[in-house]
Design a protein around this motif. Structure first.
Motif, short mmCIF file in Angstrom:
data_model
loop_
_atom_site.label_atom_id
_atom_site.label_comp_id
_atom_site.label_asym_id
_atom_site.label_seq_id
_atom_site.Cartn_x
_atom_site.Cartn_y
_atom_site.Cartn_z
N VAL A 202 15.21 47.79 130.58
CA VAL A 202 16.06 48.08 131.74
C VAL A 202 15.83 49.52 132.20
O VAL A 202 15.81 50.44 131.39
N TRP B 139 10.17 41.91 134.95
CA TRP B 139 10.70 40.79 134.16
C TRP B 139 11.01 41.17 132.71
O TRP B 139 11.29 40.32 131.89
N ASP B 140 10.98 42.46 132.38
CA ASP B 140 11.24 42.89 131.01
C ASP B 140 12.63 43.50 130.91
O ASP B 140 12.81 44.70 131.05
N THR B 141 13.63 42.66 130.67
CA THR B 141 15.02 43.14 130.63
C THR B 141 15.32 43.95 129.38
O THR B 141 16.33 44.64 129.33
N ASP C 51 16.80 43.75 126.75
CA ASP C 51 17.89 43.39 125.84
C ASP C 51 17.75 41.97 125.30
O ASP C 51 18.59 41.50 124.54
N ASP D 165 18.12 39.02 126.54
CA ASP D 165 19.19 38.06 126.83
C ASP D 165 18.69 36.62 126.84
O ASP D 165 19.47 35.70 126.59
N LEU E 3 15.49 35.94 133.63
CA LEU E 3 16.10 37.22 133.95
C LEU E 3 15.08 38.26 134.37
O LEU E 3 13.95 38.26 133.91
N ILE F 82 15.04 42.72 135.50
CA ILE F 82 15.83 43.93 135.39
C ILE F 82 16.63 44.15 136.68
O ILE F 82 16.30 43.61 137.73
N VAL G 238 21.58 42.45 135.34
CA VAL G 238 20.28 41.78 135.40
C VAL G 238 20.27 40.77 136.53
O VAL G 238 21.30 40.21 136.90
N HIS H 259 19.25 37.18 138.10
CA HIS H 259 19.10 35.81 137.60
C HIS H 259 18.20 35.02 138.56
O HIS H 259 18.46 34.97 139.77
#
Length: 291
Positions: A47, A53-55, A57, A59, A246, A248, A258, A260
């Motif tokens: 984040v 596309w690399d959140t 966390d 999730d 998800l 970022i 994030v 969706h």
């Protein structure tokens, strides 16, 4: 949708399209070179980082963990195809005896190795799934069947490249392994998709701008596209449905969250009798579940 809303949407497209076209014109003619340039320019992940596309966390990982534990033989190795910086490779590795992340971009593999330093039973290597029979050396090195995880790869492949990539995955899974595929499948137009991710005529968020400049434009990938890429003669569908993909945070709000993106997942088993037979063979030319 009201006529006034449609007209407003067309107006926004007319203003946004020139900006997008200008960025896309800077993309390399060779999309493989584009991916290498993209990952080579990444300085920060997670984040607030460079990768759309690399959140960070993880999730999404609980969803995939559940599917894996329900549907895959976790005594087999895992291959993360299109691993990028290895975020999901690391997140899923504890479920398997060994995990291998592969990507066509050497710069992605370099980054994945750096971010995964110290992780046990985890390795990374280059592999271009769109090259016929490219997976055969990896399958031989594994020495048996493997599971394959694929997130966000097939929706950016040209339709002609998708069956080639699927045949490479078939080489890896043999008779016991399975493919867990998760792809974005946004229902609107490309301009709708960009606006969904925060793009406007005045501003395109930097992670989105970077993706437009260096990576192939996304396409739809749902049940219909899967049927073409993974023909019934070669693949059996164990499970499929919709999944939440998800990205970022892209919208400038007081409490960023994030993004969706509607997606599609499938768990696929090869109709191959055994992996050894696949390796020795001549090269081959429902209501959805919500996750």
């Amino acid at each position: 949708m009201l006529r006034s809303e449609r007209i407003a949407g067309w107006g926004r497209d007319a203003l946004l399209l020139p900006r997008v076209a200008l960025l896309a014109a800077r993309a390399p003619r060779d999309w493989r070179r584009g991916w290498d340039r993209y990952w080579g320019s990444v300085t920060t992940t997670g984040v607030g980082g460079d990768v759309l596309w690399d959140t960070g966390d993880l999730d999404e990982v609980p969803t995939y963990r559940t599917l894996i534990l329900e549907q895959l033989d976790t005594s087999l190795p895992l291959v993360d195809a299109g691993c990028g910086n290895g975020r999901f490779t690391r997140g899923l590795a504890p479920l398997f005896p060994t995990t291998i992340g592969v990507d066509l971009a050497r710069t992605a593999i370099k980054l994945a190795r750096r971010e995964s330093a110290g992780c046990a039973d985890l390795s990374f290597d280059t592999l271009d799934l769109t090259v016929p029979d490219a997976a055969r050396p990896l399958a031989a090195a594994i020495g048996g069947d493997a599971n394959v995880f694929v997130r966000g790869v097939f929706h950016v492949l040209a339709p002609a490249d998708r069956p080639v990539a699927a045949r490479n995955l078939r080489t890896l899974v043999g008779s016991r392994g399975r493919v867990l595929l998760a792809e974005t499948n946004f229902p609107g137009s490309k301009m709708d998709y960009l606006r969904h991710l925060g793009a406007s005529p005045r501003h395109i968020p930097d992670p989105l701008r970077r993706a437009i400049v260096d990576t192939p434009a996304p396409r739809h990938f749902g049940d219909a596209e899967r049927r073409t890429a993974f023909p019934a003669a070669d693949w059996a569908v164990v499970d499929d449905g919709v999944v939440d993909i998800l990205a970022i945070p892209m919208h400038d709000t007081p409490t960023p969250a994030v993004e969706h993106i509607p997606g599609y997942y499938a768990i696929l088993a090869s109709t191959a009798v055994s992996n050894s037979e696949a390796l020795n063979a001549e090269p081959s030319n429902t209501e959805p579940t919500r996750r």
